[in-house]
Design a protein around this motif. Structure first.
Motif, PDB file in Angstrom:
ATOM      1  N   ARG A 164       5.791   8.295   2.326  1.00 21.96           N
ATOM      2  CA  ARG A 164       4.526   7.812   2.872  1.00 21.96           C
ATOM      3  C   ARG A 164       3.979   6.696   1.993  1.00 21.96           C
ATOM      4  O   ARG A 164       4.120   6.739   0.777  1.00 21.96           O
ATOM      5  CB  ARG A 164       3.507   8.948   2.945  1.00 21.96           C
ATOM      6  CG  ARG A 164       2.209   8.518   3.615  1.00 21.96           C
ATOM      7  CD  ARG A 164       1.339   9.683   3.924  1.00 21.96           C
ATOM      8  NE  ARG A 164       0.149   9.263   4.629  1.00 21.96           N
ATOM      9  CZ  ARG A 164      -0.797  10.071   5.065  1.00 21.96           C
ATOM     10  NH1 ARG A 164      -0.671  11.362   4.879  1.00 21.96           N
ATOM     11  NH2 ARG A 164      -1.861   9.608   5.696  1.00 21.96           N
ATOM     12  N   ASN A 223       0.447   3.683   1.962  1.00 21.24           N
ATOM     13  CA  ASN A 223      -0.767   3.279   2.666  1.00 21.24           C
ATOM     14  C   ASN A 223      -0.668   1.827   3.145  1.00 21.24           C
ATOM     15  O   ASN A 223       0.211   1.072   2.735  1.00 21.24           O
ATOM     16  CB  ASN A 223      -2.008   3.514   1.792  1.00 21.24           C
ATOM     17  CG  ASN A 223      -2.017   2.653   0.536  1.00 21.24           C
ATOM     18  OD1 ASN A 223      -0.977   2.222   0.068  1.00 21.24           O
ATOM     19  ND2 ASN A 223      -3.196   2.422  -0.008  1.00 21.24           N
ATOM     20  N   LYS A 259       5.501  -1.479   9.242  1.00 19.63           N
ATOM     21  CA  LYS A 259       5.771  -0.102   8.864  1.00 19.63           C
ATOM     22  C   LYS A 259       7.201   0.293   9.196  1.00 19.63           C
ATOM     23  O   LYS A 259       7.859   1.019   8.445  1.00 19.63           O
ATOM     24  CB  LYS A 259       4.780   0.825   9.580  1.00 19.63           C
ATOM     25  CG  LYS A 259       4.795   2.260   9.098  1.00 19.63           C
ATOM     26  CD  LYS A 259       3.679   3.060   9.738  1.00 19.63           C
ATOM     27  CE  LYS A 259       3.673   4.491   9.208  1.00 19.63           C
ATOM     28  NZ  LYS A 259       2.569   5.296   9.811  1.00 19.63           N
ATOM     29  N   THR A 317       0.384   5.364  -7.809  1.00 13.97           N
ATOM     30  CA  THR A 317      -0.842   4.621  -7.496  1.00 13.97           C
ATOM     31  C   THR A 317      -0.815   3.334  -8.312  1.00 13.97           C
ATOM     32  O   THR A 317      -0.311   3.322  -9.435  1.00 13.97           O
ATOM     33  CB  THR A 317      -2.109   5.423  -7.848  1.00 13.97           C
ATOM     34  OG1 THR A 317      -2.092   5.730  -9.247  1.00 13.97           O
ATOM     35  CG2 THR A 317      -2.186   6.695  -7.051  1.00 13.97           C
ATOM     36  N   PHE A 373      -5.315   7.991   1.697  1.00 16.32           N
ATOM     37  CA  PHE A 373      -4.157   7.104   1.884  1.00 16.32           C
ATOM     38  C   PHE A 373      -4.524   5.888   2.718  1.00 16.32           C
ATOM     39  O   PHE A 373      -4.108   4.771   2.424  1.00 16.32           O
ATOM     40  CB  PHE A 373      -3.008   7.868   2.564  1.00 16.32           C
ATOM     41  CG  PHE A 373      -1.932   8.271   1.604  1.00 16.32           C
ATOM     42  CD1 PHE A 373      -2.035   9.459   0.891  1.00 16.32           C
ATOM     43  CD2 PHE A 373      -0.831   7.465   1.396  1.00 16.32           C
ATOM     44  CE1 PHE A 373      -1.050   9.828   0.003  1.00 16.32           C
ATOM     45  CE2 PHE A 373       0.168   7.839   0.505  1.00 16.32           C
ATOM     46  CZ  PHE A 373       0.050   9.028  -0.194  1.00 16.32           C
ATOM     47  N   ASP A 374      -5.291   6.109   3.786  1.00 18.58           N
ATOM     48  CA  ASP A 374      -5.545   5.024   4.736  1.00 18.58           C
ATOM     49  C   ASP A 374      -6.638   4.065   4.286  1.00 18.58           C
ATOM     50  O   ASP A 374      -6.592   2.872   4.610  1.00 18.58           O
ATOM     51  CB  ASP A 374      -5.926   5.614   6.102  1.00 18.58           C
ATOM     52  CG  ASP A 374      -4.758   6.356   6.736  1.00 18.58           C
ATOM     53  OD1 ASP A 374      -3.607   6.072   6.363  1.00 18.58           O
ATOM     54  OD2 ASP A 374      -5.009   7.226   7.588  1.00 18.58           O
ATOM     55  N   ASN A 404      -5.512  12.175   4.109  1.00 18.49           N
ATOM     56  CA  ASN A 404      -5.247  11.123   5.094  1.00 18.49           C
ATOM     57  C   ASN A 404      -6.204   9.951   4.900  1.00 18.49           C
ATOM     58  O   ASN A 404      -5.800   8.790   4.922  1.00 18.49           O
ATOM     59  CB  ASN A 404      -5.381  11.676   6.516  1.00 18.49           C
ATOM     60  CG  ASN A 404      -4.216  12.584   6.890  1.00 18.49           C
ATOM     61  OD1 ASN A 404      -3.124  12.425   6.357  1.00 18.49           O
ATOM     62  ND2 ASN A 404      -4.447  13.526   7.774  1.00 18.49           N
ATOM     63  N   ASN A 405      -7.485  10.282   4.724  1.00 18.52           N
ATOM     64  CA  ASN A 405      -8.470   9.223   4.507  1.00 18.52           C
ATOM     65  C   ASN A 405      -8.197   8.467   3.216  1.00 18.52           C
ATOM     66  O   ASN A 405      -8.341   7.245   3.148  1.00 18.52           O
ATOM     67  CB  ASN A 405      -9.879   9.813   4.461  1.00 18.52           C
ATOM     68  CG  ASN A 405     -10.322  10.348   5.812  1.00 18.52           C
ATOM     69  OD1 ASN A 405      -9.785   9.943   6.849  1.00 18.52           O
ATOM     70  ND2 ASN A 405     -11.276  11.265   5.817  1.00 18.52           N
ATOM     71  N   THR A 439      -8.111   3.769   0.890  1.00 20.28           N
ATOM     72  CA  THR A 439      -8.197   3.271  -0.482  1.00 20.28           C
ATOM     73  C   THR A 439      -7.701   1.839  -0.579  1.00 20.28           C
ATOM     74  O   THR A 439      -6.692   1.486   0.033  1.00 20.28           O
ATOM     75  CB  THR A 439      -7.399   4.173  -1.447  1.00 20.28           C
ATOM     76  OG1 THR A 439      -7.554   3.666  -2.770  1.00 20.28           O
ATOM     77  CG2 THR A 439      -5.918   4.137  -1.113  1.00 20.28           C
TER      78      THR A 439
END
Length: 584
Positions: free
Chosen positions: A322, A324, A335, A399, A304-305, A301-302, A307
């Motif tokens: 999903r 980011n 979103k 990515t 994705f949110d 989660n971190n 980076t």
């Protein structure tokens, strides 16, 4: 432990790909500086040279300075004014090139401490003169402190670390940031670094003491040496996790449960002891697994949110699962607007087949490939992404890095190489290329084409009397008027000074050229209003050559038109002349 090793190996593999692309991009930029920027800087002011190089340095990640050095090691041009005129002939990024100059080699210097105290690493290429002589070096210096920020993105978890070192063993950057480690020598007998280098492998995995922090760690090591890129020395990447904090906790747990089991053994039977121990071990594994899954989910989660790069999870039909926040920020969509959409809704139409091709390759088991994609934001502007793909069953993980600034700079540099800076018209280089293409097409399709060589009459007097700024305005006005007189398939070029060349594609007869020439004389001869109180005018002398009558090659055609233009000058100017020279 096995999961930790796999995680580190995967992170090292992905990081190797990212860093390899960065190095390859820097190599291309150095080539561009040698090929495009360096010739264009000749004769320019020191301030303009600095500005051009500073603009380029600002769009390349982790770059401190771009320098151009002569064959004595003296800085002649730089993005940093403070180093101009200084000699760095003693630096390895210059010495390595001097010892063995090779045009295609990218020279990677060991890390060193600059005169300002910061740690740098130099990537350089040789400048070869027209006769093959060594003319100097162009170098890009990377800053260790800035590079540590890039390494931070590559760490798979908050408990892991990432490092990059030179092939000689000197450490360049370590993340989490520890400046005291920079410059440390890892090449010690029996060290992980030496074990990897002596193995000859490009990828290794170790569990051993790390020289840099003196801690027992699992370390995935990769040699960075991109394919098709000639580096004199590779870089060595390390992704690791310290185990010193893991084993004491495990040891305490073992002593605690051993005491419990001993009491049970005294009180109960051996069979009960075995049964209880097995159950407790199972419970412990279950608890640890649940904690591990929870931590992994939190880390994902971190990741994705937080980076700064682009991350996206979609199915093979390109429907979103999903993404980011950087996607929303860059493309300008909320979103909610991404719901019920496909990735293809935002990809440039010419790039959609790239996605299909890469998914097909991944499904066939071919390793991931990196491609350049163009995304269209809500304002219809293009964003360039350099993307990597991983396929897991029916899910595609993407990515990407935003390389828009880099691509726009490349377009600008290409434009400078082929277009006149004042008028924006094609320059001589592009003129000869287009003329060769026109001749090839017209020869195949049995058409004639022609070339007009145009020289302005009276321009020198305007330049001398009113100055170069007014002269530039006259040249720009002339260029715009000429473009308005020809078709889209024709080419108007600034040949140099006050000379212009027009290529007319597919002409039926000499009379077609006469009609166009007369229009040019009439249009260019009209007044040019500079200001309320200043109006100027110029004339034109035109020479016309026809292919293939007056020459079979681009050079012959330009020469014939040039000579015809001088005849127009002799006639009294402001007129046209058809070339009389016939091939053969």
């Amino acid at each position: 432990m096995i999961q930790d090793k796999k995680q580190l190996q995967h992170a090292a593999e992905a990081s190797q790909s990212v860093i390899s692309r960065q190095i390859a991009n820097i190599s291309k930029i150095l080539d561009s500086v040698r090929r495009d920027i360096l010739p264009s800087l000749e004769g320019e002011s020191t301030q303009l040279k600095h500005t051009r190089l500073n603009e380029l340095a600002s769009v390349i990640p982790n770059v401190q300075t771009i320098m151009i050095m002569d064959n004595e090691g003296v800085v002649t041009d730089s993005s940093r004014m403070s180093v101009l005129g200084k000699s760095f002939a003693y630096r390895e990024y210059f010495l390595a090139v001097v010892k063995k100059p090779a045009k295609e080699t990218l020279y990677v210097s060991p890390p060193f401490q600059s005169i300002y105290g910061d740690w740098l690493i130099g990537l350089s290429k040789t400048i070869i003169g027209s006769t093959g002589q060594f003319n100097g070096v162009v170098v890009i210096l990377l800053n260790a402190e800035d590079y540590s920020q890039s390494l931070n993105i590559l760490r798979p978890t908050v408990n892991s670390w990432a490092s990059i070192a030179h092939a000689n063993g000197l450490l360049f950057a370590w993340e989490p940031s520890d400046h005291a480690m920079t410059g440390k020598n890892l090449s010690i007998k029996g060290s992980i670094f030496n074990q990897h280098m002596q193995s000859g492998n490009t990828a290794s995995l170790f569990s051993d003491i790390v020289v840099a922090n003196n801690k027992y760690s699992i370390v995935a090591v990769r040699t960075i040496n991109p394919i098709n890129l000639y580096m004199n020395k590779p870089l060595i990447l390390g992704i690791g996790r310290n185990l010193d904090g893991f084993y004491p906790v495990l040891q305490k747990d073992i002593w605690f449960f051993s005491s419990i089991f001993l009491m049970i053994n005294v009180i109960g039977s051996i069979s009960l002891f075995v049964s209880q121990r097995t159950r407790m071990k199972a419970n412990l594994k279950t608890i640890k697994a649940e904690v591990g899954i929870h931590k992994l989910n939190q880390q994902l989660n971190n990741l994705f949110d937080l980076t700064p790069g682009f991350m996206l999870l979609i199915d093979t039909n390109s429907s979103y699962r999903r993404l980011n926040p950087i996607w929303q920020k860059t493309l300008g969509y909320s979103k909610e607007e991404f719901n019920n959409t496909s990735l293809f809704d935002f990809i440039h139409s010419e790039d959609k087949n790239k996605i299909h091709a890469i998914v097909d390759s991944l499904q066939e088991g071919i390793p991931q490939k990196n491609i350049l994609l163009r995304l269209i934001n809500k304002n219809k502007q293009l964003h360039y992404l350099e993307a990597a793909f991983v396929l897991q069953k029916n899910m595609l993980f993407i990515t990407a890095l935003d390389v828009t600034d880099r691509e726009l700079e490349k377009d600008r540099l290409r434009s400078l190489a082929y277009h006149d800076r004042l008028t924006g018209l094609p320059n001589r280089t592009l003129l000869f290329d287009r003329l060769s293409q026109v001749i090839a097409v017209d020869e195949r399709e049995k058409w004639k084409s022609s070339l007009m060589f145009i020289d302005l009459d009276g321009f020198k007097a305007i330049n001398d009397q009113h100055g170069h700024d007014i002269g530039d305005t006259v040249l720009q006005t002339t260029a715009n008027r000429l473009k308005g007189l020809v078709r889209n398939v024709d080419t108007v070029s600034r040949y140099g000074g006050d000379e212009f060349v027009i290529i007319l594609h597919r002409v039926d007869s000499a009379n077609d050229n006469v009609i166009v020439a007369q229009k040019i004389i009439d249009k260019i001869g009209s007044d040019i209003k500079i200001s309320q109180n200043l109006v100027v005018s110029v004339g034109v002398s035109i020479g016309i050559a026809i292919w293939p009558d007056n020459g079979s090659t681009a050079e012959e055609l330009i020469d014939a038109a040039d000579r015809a233009m001088y005849i127009s000058k002799q006639k009294g100017k402001n007129t046209y002349t058809l070339a009389s020279f016939n091939k053969g």
